[in-house]
Design an enzyme around this catalytic site. Structure first.
Site, mmCIF file in Angstrom:
data_model
loop_
_atom_site.group_PDB
_atom_site.id
_atom_site.type_symbol
_atom_site.label_atom_id
_atom_site.label_comp_id
_atom_site.label_asym_id
_atom_site.label_seq_id
_atom_site.Cartn_x
_atom_site.Cartn_y
_atom_site.Cartn_z
ATOM 1 N N TYR A 136 62.142 42.541 22.767
ATOM 2 C CA TYR A 136 61.641 43.910 22.879
ATOM 3 C C TYR A 136 61.966 44.714 21.617
ATOM 4 O O TYR A 136 63.120 44.799 21.213
ATOM 5 C CB TYR A 136 62.286 44.556 24.103
ATOM 6 C CG TYR A 136 61.697 45.878 24.487
ATOM 7 C CD1 TYR A 136 60.363 45.977 24.840
ATOM 8 C CD2 TYR A 136 62.480 47.024 24.506
ATOM 9 C CE1 TYR A 136 59.820 47.193 25.193
ATOM 10 C CE2 TYR A 136 61.950 48.246 24.865
ATOM 11 C CZ TYR A 136 60.620 48.327 25.209
ATOM 12 O OH TYR A 136 60.093 49.525 25.550
ATOM 13 N N GLU A 143 59.462 49.056 34.612
ATOM 14 C CA GLU A 143 58.945 50.041 33.658
ATOM 15 C C GLU A 143 57.700 49.565 32.929
ATOM 16 O O GLU A 143 56.871 50.350 32.518
ATOM 17 C CB GLU A 143 60.039 50.397 32.646
ATOM 18 C CG GLU A 143 59.675 51.541 31.726
ATOM 19 C CD GLU A 143 60.890 52.251 31.152
ATOM 20 O OE1 GLU A 143 61.909 52.379 31.872
ATOM 21 O OE2 GLU A 143 60.835 52.668 29.985
#
Length: 752
Positions: free
Chosen positions: A309, A9
């Site tokens: 993240y 992604e």
DNA sequence: GCAAGGTC
């Protein structure tokens, strides 16, 4: 030779996955703008292509471009086209031949599934598609995922696409309807959407509650007692009736009390749970960093490998995260003491939040910075490190005590709190634990009174949302996602619907919500998201079909549009009326009317509600205008602050005719611009050139006293000479502090 | 120029 094509992604995840699968033996390849990673695994050739989120974006065909000419019913039934928005990614995917197996390794969630499926359209050929399912980018997880590949869930991808199309249809059709109807086009358009409109409705509803709030009086009685130390006890409840309060007060006034009961108990104050995005943004917002800013900073910290993240809902550390060894890294840092506390525990037991998802870990630090961080970077990193260490430390322990004291038949309650062990508060310094002193008491003993108070109070209206509580509300109503919530709040700001923190609706925002709720549709309610979520689940479970769901939604939208159309006139009227109202920033100092700021595209009007009043003038551009509580040194009326993006605020007198505004304090010696008084972000006034940012000439000013221009120019440096009047003192000086002029001996100055 | 969702 045939290849396996892996799709990630984002760049970072792609690199990490390739690194793990290749046992660190991978090669970054780059040719003609196409970049990918190549590595061998068990004798097979693997290519890793990392995307950057979605490759395509839904839109309407070109023929619907014109908002005024397009028929909205036709727009509802129009086909939806998908345009490439990430050419680099689509080019990369198209460049490979002879693909044997495609492995989709995007985030394991709904949008991730769609991003993976989107990419298939760009591949020339392939024989098989598989999905890697992993919850964190750790060695074990990734290896297991690629050993046990599963099938792609096309239903899940379909459901995400249905979401995208329904959002576009409702958003575009109603945005166009409201914008065209109220004749607010281009920059001033009225934006409508499944998430933003219900969020704005929350803000407006709260404002109405505040406006309609009728305060009620109530009475509190308290007594200050003394036993070695002073402590306060309050009458057991608040009293609404004044005469009742007075009668109780008369009963107890000037009397001592008798202890009826005294209890102590030990309590734990639980440590905080690991950081999800929302919770992180809420805490950052308490530290004065806006969510948009905090998110930007967190992204940078993530890209430079300092934190994990930053977009996550998860509040439970996965087992695979080496919590202890991360904490150990901080032994050699500014966090040495905090890390020691954590490491020296017999066992480290991390706290857990309620939400446990599998796509990403909670936000935690992964490394120490190479160079010291500054500003917001420092603050955000500090917040994340302390939060992380706090989740690994121990609960705080307090002793809370409670005493009931009787005076003449009335019961008063005193409470105390003592810190036994501050626990995690020692690490997470953003929170404080207070002590309330209450001496040890014995049942039956008498305590002497010192002060008896009867206070009249008023109930208070509900509080406005601040950005932190709004984020929490959105999360609990399932409005938006971890990645988009802060953007939505920003959008409401940018579109001139809401402003500030605490968040207030603008007149335009209020008028728009009034008109959009004139028809009972779901667009201003969180229900629309709830319904959509349910349908998305049904699509994912193959109980419903994507096309049917979108078409059903189209039929509903036709109906809703029909209803709005029948209210066209009142919608136009309401929005226009409110948009022209402007936002009231305070009371007029001359006639006590309301001073409003009305925003136009290229200027703002500042106006008193009394049309005769001289306070009625325009200011160019679209700055933020505030009424300050400082008085103009020339005429005594309030000063206003004009805040333009990237500039220090300009201070002006609210009276447009006041000489304070005409006083430009002389010309800038550098480019001849006007020197005006501005305010630094620390609230200090200074002289700056009106041509900022082209010209950066500034002079410091004394912070007290009235500054006057003299019309003279400094013979040494060319800056205008100024006169400071502070009480009886008058001082002529050159604002250029290093200037020779200010060094002249006193005798010479006295002569002037 | 429209939405909301990814990511930078």
């Amino acid at each position: 030779m045939s290849i396996n094509l892996i799709i990630a992604e984002k760049a970072d995840a792609g690199r990490r996955i390739a690194y793990i699968l290749s046992e660190k033996n991978m090669h970054q390849k780059k040719s003609k703008n196409i970049s990918y990673i190549e590595f061998d695994d068990n004798g097979e050739k693997n290519i890793m292509v990392a995307l950057s989120g979605h490759i395509v974006e839904s839109d309407f065909p070109e023929s619907f471009k014109d908002w005024i000419k397009s028929d909205l019913d036709k727009l509802i039934d129009s086909e939806i086209v998908y345009n490439i928005k990430n050419k680099k990614a689509s080019d990369a995917l198209q460049s490979f031949n002879d693909i044997k197996r495609v492995i989709i390794a995007t985030d394991y969630d709904r949008e991730g599934e769609l991003i993976g499926v989107e990419s298939l359209k760009f591949l020339k050929n392939y024989t098989e598609v598989k999905r890697a399912k992993f919850s964190a980018l750790t060695n074990q997880e990734i290896k297991d995922a690629f050993k046990n590949l599963i099938d792609v869930n096309y239903g899940l991808a379909d459901s995400a696409r249905a979401r995208e199309e329904i959002d576009l249809l409702w958003g575009a059709v109603l945005t166009r309807f409201f914008s065209v109807t109220s004749n607010r086009l281009w920059k001033d358009f009225i934006s409508v959407g499944r998430v933003q409109t219900p969020t704005l409705a929350l803000i407006v509803k709260r404002e109405e509650e505040i406006q309609n709030f009728i305060p009620e009086k109530y009475y509190q009685i308290s007594v200050k007692f003394n036993k070695k130390i002073d402590f306060t006890a309050r009458y057991e409840k608040d009293i609404k009736d004044k005469s009742e309060a007075e009668s109780i007060f008369n009963d107890i006034n000037n009397r001592d009390g008798t202890v009826k009961s005294y209890d102590r108990e030990e309590k734990e104050v639980y440590k905080p749970v690991p950081f999800s995005t929302t919770e992180f943004l809420r805490e950052a917002s308490r530290l004065g960093i806006t969510p948009s800013n905090a998110m930007k900073v967190a992204e940078k910290l993530y890209m430079s490998g300092l934190i994990s993240y930053p977009r996550t809902d998860n509040t439970v550390y996965q087992r695979s995260i080496p919590l202890k060894s991360i904490a150990e890294k901080f032994l050699k840092s500014d966090y040495e003491n905090e890390a020691k506390l954590v490491i020296n525990q017999e066992r480290i037991i991390p706290s857990r939040g309620k939400i446990e998802t599998t796509d990403h870990p909670p936000i935690y630090p992964v490394n120490l910075p190479q160079k010291p961080l500054n500003g917001a970077y420092k603050t955000v990193y500090d917040l994340i490190v302390r939060r992380f260490l706090a989740t690994l430390y121990k609960n705080a322990r307090i002793e809370s005590s409670r005493a009931e004291i009787e005076i003449n038949g009335h019961i008063f309650v005193a409470t105390g709190q003592r810190i036994l062990d501050p626990g995690w508060y020692e690490i997470y310094k953003f929170r404080k634990l207070n002590e309330i002193r209450l001496p040890e008491l014995k049942s039956g003993e008498s305590v002497s009174g010192r002060e008896w108070n009867l206070e009249e109070k008023e109930t208070e209206p509900p509080k406005r949302y601040d950005i932190a509580s709004l984020l929490k509300m959105m999360e609990s109503l399932n409005l938006g996602t971890k990645s988009t919530r802060h953007d939505i709040i920003q959008k409401l700001n940018d579109r001139n619907f809401a402003t500030g923190n605490p968040v207030r609706p603008t007149p335009l925002g209020i008028g728009f919500i009034k008109s959009v709720t004139s028809i009972d549709s779901d667009i201003a309610k969180p229900d629309m998201t709830a319904k959509l979520e349910k349908e998305m689940d049904e699509i994912a479970e193959n109980k419903k079909n994507e096309i049917d769901v979108v078409n059903e939604s189209r039929l509903m939208l036709h109906e809703v549009l029909k209803n709005f159309r029948s209210n066209r006139d009142s919608i136009k009227e309401t929005i226009t009326e409110y948009a022209n109202k402007g936002e009231v920033i305070g009371k007029c100092p001359i006639d006590n009317g309301d001073i409003s700021v009305i925003k136009y595209r290229n200027f703002e009007k500042i106006k008193c509600s009394n049309d005769e009043c001289k306070i009625n003038f325009n200011i160019s551009g679209t700055p933020l205008i505030q009424l300050t509580d400082k008085k103009c040194p020339v005429c005594g009326l309030p000063l206003i602050k004009i805040i333009r993006r990237g500039q220090s605020p300009e201070i002006r007198c609210i009276d447009p005719e006041c000489s304070y505004n005409k006083n430009t304090y002389g010309k800038c010696p550098s480019d001849g611009g006007d020197l005006i008084i501005r305010q630094s972000r620390y609230g200090k006034r200074f002289l700056g050139c009106s041509n900022y940012p082209k010209c950066t000439v500034t002079y410091p000013l004394p912070q007290k006293g009235i500054i006057n221009s003299t019309g003279e120019v400094c013979p040494y440096c060319g800056a205008p000479l100024l006169l400071l009047i502070n009480g009886k003192r008058r001082w002529k000086f050159c604002p250029n502090i290093k200037c020779e002029y200010n060094r002249k001996d006193k005798g010479e100055k006295a002569k002037e």
